[in-house]
Design a protein around this motif. Structure first.
Motif, PDB file in Angstrom:
ATOM      1  N   GLU A   1      -4.851   7.042  -1.618  1.00  0.00           N
ATOM      2  CA  GLU A   1      -3.790   6.865  -0.628  1.00  0.00           C
ATOM      3  C   GLU A   1      -2.721   5.905  -1.135  1.00  0.00           C
ATOM      4  OE1 GLU A   1      -1.439   7.599   2.464  1.00  0.00           O
ATOM      5  OE2 GLU A   1      -3.278   8.704   1.983  1.00  0.00           O
ATOM      6  N   HIS A   2      -3.145   4.839  -1.773  1.00  0.00           N
ATOM      7  CA  HIS A   2      -2.172   3.895  -2.331  1.00  0.00           C
ATOM      8  C   HIS A   2      -1.294   4.566  -3.383  1.00  0.00           C
ATOM      9  CE1 HIS A   2      -0.336   0.201  -3.651  1.00  0.00           C
ATOM     10  NE2 HIS A   2      -0.659   0.532  -4.881  1.00  0.00           N
TER      11      HIS A   2
ATOM     12  N   THR B   1       1.563   6.659  -2.103  1.00  0.00           N
ATOM     13  CA  THR B   1       2.716   5.943  -1.553  1.00  0.00           C
ATOM     14  C   THR B   1       3.575   5.302  -2.638  1.00  0.00           C
ATOM     15  OG1 THR B   1       1.462   3.882  -1.258  1.00  0.00           O
ATOM     16  CG2 THR B   1       1.474   5.442   0.583  1.00  0.00           C
TER      17      THR B   1
END
Length: 166
Positions: free
Chosen positions: A161-162, A165
């Protein structure tokens, strides 16, 4: 099976099996295109490689050891690395073969832009060389940002997820 084959000629079975195979391949390609998972294959493999105790979590120590290894690969002489060194290092699986060459070029250009921005963020003093201290400080911030539940460990999902982004 024998009863079915007596009722249906072999040409029909061949056609049915062929259609089923075609549908399954179409479904697989559609899922691959829709799912971000293949894009993160490199992260998953690296995560598993550096999860030393096999608990499916990366502790700060495991994360730091992973990034020490990365730094050593980038700065073989130990004196830091340049943007050119960073751009030259392959950090993931990259574009798949057989893609449209124009699309591959676009993807490579976008990757170079992301890596350039990341390099600039790492180079805290702006001298065009990222030292071990700068690199590890940057990666400590990455760890903190990625640790969305603040438990001091990263799950594979948090890391993926990091990276989405970034």
């Amino acid at each position: 099976m024998r009863i079915l084959s007596q009722k249906w000629p072999s040409q029909k079975w061949t056609a049915i099996l062929g259609a089923a195979l075609a549908l399954s391949m179409t479904s697989a390609f559609a899922q691959e295109g829709a799912s971000p998972k293949p894009m993160h294959y490199g992260i998953k493999e690296k995560f598993r490689l550096h999860d030393q105790n096999g608990d499916n979590m990366l502790s700060k120590d495991e994360f730091d050891a992973w990034h020490e290894t990365m730094y050593d690969a980038l700065a073989a002489d130990g004196d830091g690395f340049t943007l050119e060194d960073f751009l030259a290092m392959r950090m993931g699986p990259g574009p798949k073969g057989g893609m449209n060459p124009e699309r591959q070029q676009q993807m490579q250009e976008k990757a170079a832009q992301r890596k350039t921005a990341r390099f600039e963020a790492m180079d805290a003093d702006g001298d065009a060389i990222v030292t071990r201290a700068e690199f590890m400080d940057f990666e400590s911030k990455v760890f903190q940002d990625a640790d969305s539940n603040d438990d001091g460990q990263l799950t594979e999902a948090e890391l993926i997820e990091h990276h989405r982004t970034m």
